[in-house]
Design a protein around this motif. Structure first.
Motif, PDB file in Angstrom:
ATOM      1  N   THR A 289     -14.503   4.624  21.162  1.00 10.08           N
ATOM      2  CA  THR A 289     -14.992   3.416  21.321  1.00 10.08           C
ATOM      3  C   THR A 289     -15.646   3.264  20.049  1.00 10.08           C
ATOM      4  O   THR A 289     -15.410   1.948  19.243  1.00 10.08           O
ATOM      5  N   THR A 290     -16.043   4.081  19.310  1.00  7.93           N
ATOM      6  CA  THR A 290     -16.947   3.512  17.763  1.00  7.93           C
ATOM      7  C   THR A 290     -15.603   3.431  16.755  1.00  7.93           C
ATOM      8  O   THR A 290     -15.697   2.244  16.112  1.00  7.93           O
ATOM      9  N   ARG A 293     -14.254  -0.145  17.485  1.00  7.77           N
ATOM     10  CA  ARG A 293     -15.241  -1.310  17.455  1.00  7.77           C
ATOM     11  C   ARG A 293     -14.862  -1.506  15.830  1.00  7.77           C
ATOM     12  O   ARG A 293     -14.890  -2.838  15.325  1.00  7.77           O
ATOM     13  N   GLU A 294     -15.000  -0.643  14.876  1.00  6.25           N
ATOM     14  CA  GLU A 294     -15.166  -0.649  13.577  1.00  6.25           C
ATOM     15  C   GLU A 294     -13.702  -1.546  13.115  1.00  6.25           C
ATOM     16  O   GLU A 294     -13.908  -2.560  12.251  1.00  6.25           O
ATOM     17  N   ALA A 297     -13.615  -5.026  14.359  1.00  3.37           N
ATOM     18  CA  ALA A 297     -14.355  -5.935  13.352  1.00  3.37           C
ATOM     19  C   ALA A 297     -13.765  -6.283  12.249  1.00  3.37           C
ATOM     20  O   ALA A 297     -14.068  -7.455  11.688  1.00  3.37           O
ATOM     21  N   LEU A 312     -12.366  -8.094  22.829  1.00  9.60           N
ATOM     22  CA  LEU A 312     -12.498  -6.474  22.892  1.00  9.60           C
ATOM     23  C   LEU A 312     -12.958  -6.253  24.027  1.00  9.60           C
ATOM     24  O   LEU A 312     -14.138  -6.771  24.305  1.00  9.60           O
ATOM     25  N   SER A 435     -21.731   5.663  23.743  1.00  7.29           N
ATOM     26  CA  SER A 435     -21.380   4.687  23.196  1.00  7.29           C
ATOM     27  C   SER A 435     -21.616   3.493  23.745  1.00  7.29           C
ATOM     28  O   SER A 435     -20.761   3.392  24.992  1.00  7.29           O
ATOM     29  N   ARG A 439     -18.086  -6.539  25.093  1.00  5.70           N
ATOM     30  CA  ARG A 439     -16.995  -7.446  25.228  1.00  5.70           C
ATOM     31  C   ARG A 439     -17.374  -8.505  23.765  1.00  5.70           C
ATOM     32  O   ARG A 439     -18.411  -8.770  23.797  1.00  5.70           O
ATOM     33  N   LEU A 440     -16.318  -8.519  23.043  1.00  6.87           N
ATOM     34  CA  LEU A 440     -16.415  -9.611  21.740  1.00  6.87           C
ATOM     35  C   LEU A 440     -15.646 -10.649  22.465  1.00  6.87           C
ATOM     36  O   LEU A 440     -14.513 -10.497  22.982  1.00  6.87           O
TER      37      LEU A 440
END
Length: 440
Positions: A289-290, A293-294, A297, A312, A435, A439-440
């Motif tokens: 998950t980390t 996300r990176e 982004a 996301l 973590s 949602r994005l």
């Protein structure tokens, strides 16, 4: 192979022993029979002169003495009907010898009868009868056969032991060659085989070592070429950095400079990775998950510039560990998102979803709203879409290294959907805090 060689030698020795022991056993039985018959015939022949010339008292004493020391009954039938020695009935062979004066040996169910006719007596023909019982005919045969069987078994065991030792000298080098080949298959190119065993196996070991050395040389050359090609990108990046410094808009210059820095870090990592000897990373693991996300982004900024909607979904699943390194997972995700930007028009949205996988690991899905593609449209090194065709293959190899796979399909909107199945870590998840999902 060792067992088969031992069985082959054992079968060959059994055939040889049978061909040797069986005739020898029959010969021993024949020799024992002949020895008993010859001894009885000799006893009977030794009485012939006495029966023909000696007086009755001397003859009686001699016959009784002979019967006492013989292995079988010895009887003398005189013409007047008297019987000296071991009492016995007048058989048909005795009557024939007395009537016709014929000496002979007769086979009987209970032994062998030796009849000797003595001619020249004034009162008629006397008959000497020596009988060899069946037990005397086979005396010592059973013991001799047991000795032969024991000797044969001992020779067979000795042959099997020698065959096992010899087969071990063949199997051990072959097993070592197999182990070295498996080490080479696991990317341990320092493994070498010892040139031991027969000349043929030593030659194979030398050829395998030569092959391993040649593979090392080719990989070293390839790594250097990749590093050189990657290093050539530094000059355009430096030029691009200088261009960003001359932009009038400071915010725009800073944003582009950050992208250049990220690109430069990627190139530096590529050079370092290319020049480092790659080995199998069986203990690779990261928290998915980390990393997800990176990278999302990073691509979201470019998506905003091209008018793409980004979704996301990691669905509050907490820490999700997979059996790949963080940099490899990032490279796979960059390849999949890079395909979206390269093969769909501006304004096409895409969604990235991460969910747990049954049995451990994760399911990473990248779906877009573009025209879609099929599994046969892309292969490594060539693509009908005008790209290099390496992106999906990078993602596929990352999935396979963790024990998963890559699936191509069509999403609900008709666009392409790529599902990346990532297996769990081989040694279990590392210690890590949760973590948060979102949602994005």
């Amino acid at each position: 192979m060792r067992r088969r060689l031992t069985l082959l030698v054992g079968a060959t020795m059994c055939l040889a022993l049978l061909a040797f022991v069986v005739p020898l056993a029959l010969l021993l039985r024949t020799v024992a029979q002949d020895r008993a018959v010859v001894a009885a015939a000799a006893d009977a022949q030794s009485l012939v002169s006495l029966v023909g010339t000696a007086d009755p008292d001397t003859l009686r004493f001699s016959v009784e003495h002979m019967a006492a020391g013989s292995r079988g009954p010895v009887t003398v039938f005189l013409p007047d009907g008297s019987v000296l020695g071991t009492p016995a009935p007048r058989t048909s062979a005795v009557r024939l010898a007395a009537r016709a004066g014929v000496s002979r040996t007769v086979e009987r169910p209970d032994g062998r009868e030796i009849v000797v006719a003595v001619l020249g007596r004034q009162d008629g023909t006397a008959v000497i009868r020596a009988f060899v019982p069946a037990a005397e005919l086979t005396r010592g045969v059973t013991r001799a056969w047991l000795v032969l069987v024991g000797l044969g078994v001992a020779l067979l065991l000795l042959g099997l032991l020698v065959a096992d030792r010899l087969s071990r000298t063949l199997v051990a080098p072959i097993a070592e060659l197999s182990a070295v080949s498996h080490q080479l298959a696991r990317a341990d190119l320092t493994a070498r085989a010892r040139p031991v065993g027969p000349p043929e196996l030593r030659e194979v070991a030398g050829a395998l070592n030569h092959l391993a050395g040649r593979i090392q040389e080719l990989l070293r050359e390839e790594r250097e070429q990749v590093a050189d090609l990657s290093h050539r990108l530094r000059a355009p990046l430096t030029s691009l950095r200088l261009e960003t410094e001359s932009l009038a808009d400071a915010d725009e210059g800073a944003r582009i400079a950050a992208r250049v820095d990220a690109m430069e870090r990627a190139v530096t990592g590529l050079i370092s990775e290319a020049r480092r000897r790659r080995v199998a990373r069986v203990d690779a693991a990261c928290e998915a998950t980390t990393s997800l996300r990176e990278r999302v982004a990073f691509w979201t900024v470019l998506a905003e510039d091209t008018g793409r909607a980004v979704t996301l979904d990691v669905a509050a699943i907490g820490p999700l560990f997979v059996g790949v390194a963080a940099d490899e997972l990032a490279a796979a995700l960059d390849a999949l998102l890079g395909n979206v930007f390269a093969h769909t028009p501006d304004g096409t949205g895409f969604a990235v979803t991460l969910a747990p996988r049954a049995g451990g690991g994760a399911l990473l899905t990248v779906a877009d709203d573009g025209p879609g593609m099929s599994a046969d449209q892309v292969r490594r090194g060539a693509s009908r879409g005008g790209s290099t065709g390496l992106g999906l293959d990078i993602a596929r190899r990352v999935a396979q290294s963790s024990g998963g796979r890559l699936d191509l399909g069509t999403g609900p909107t008709g666009g392409a959907r790529v599902i990346l199945e990532l297996g769990p870590p081989a040694s279990g998840p590392p210690a890590s805090g949760p973590s948060p999902g979102g949602r994005l």
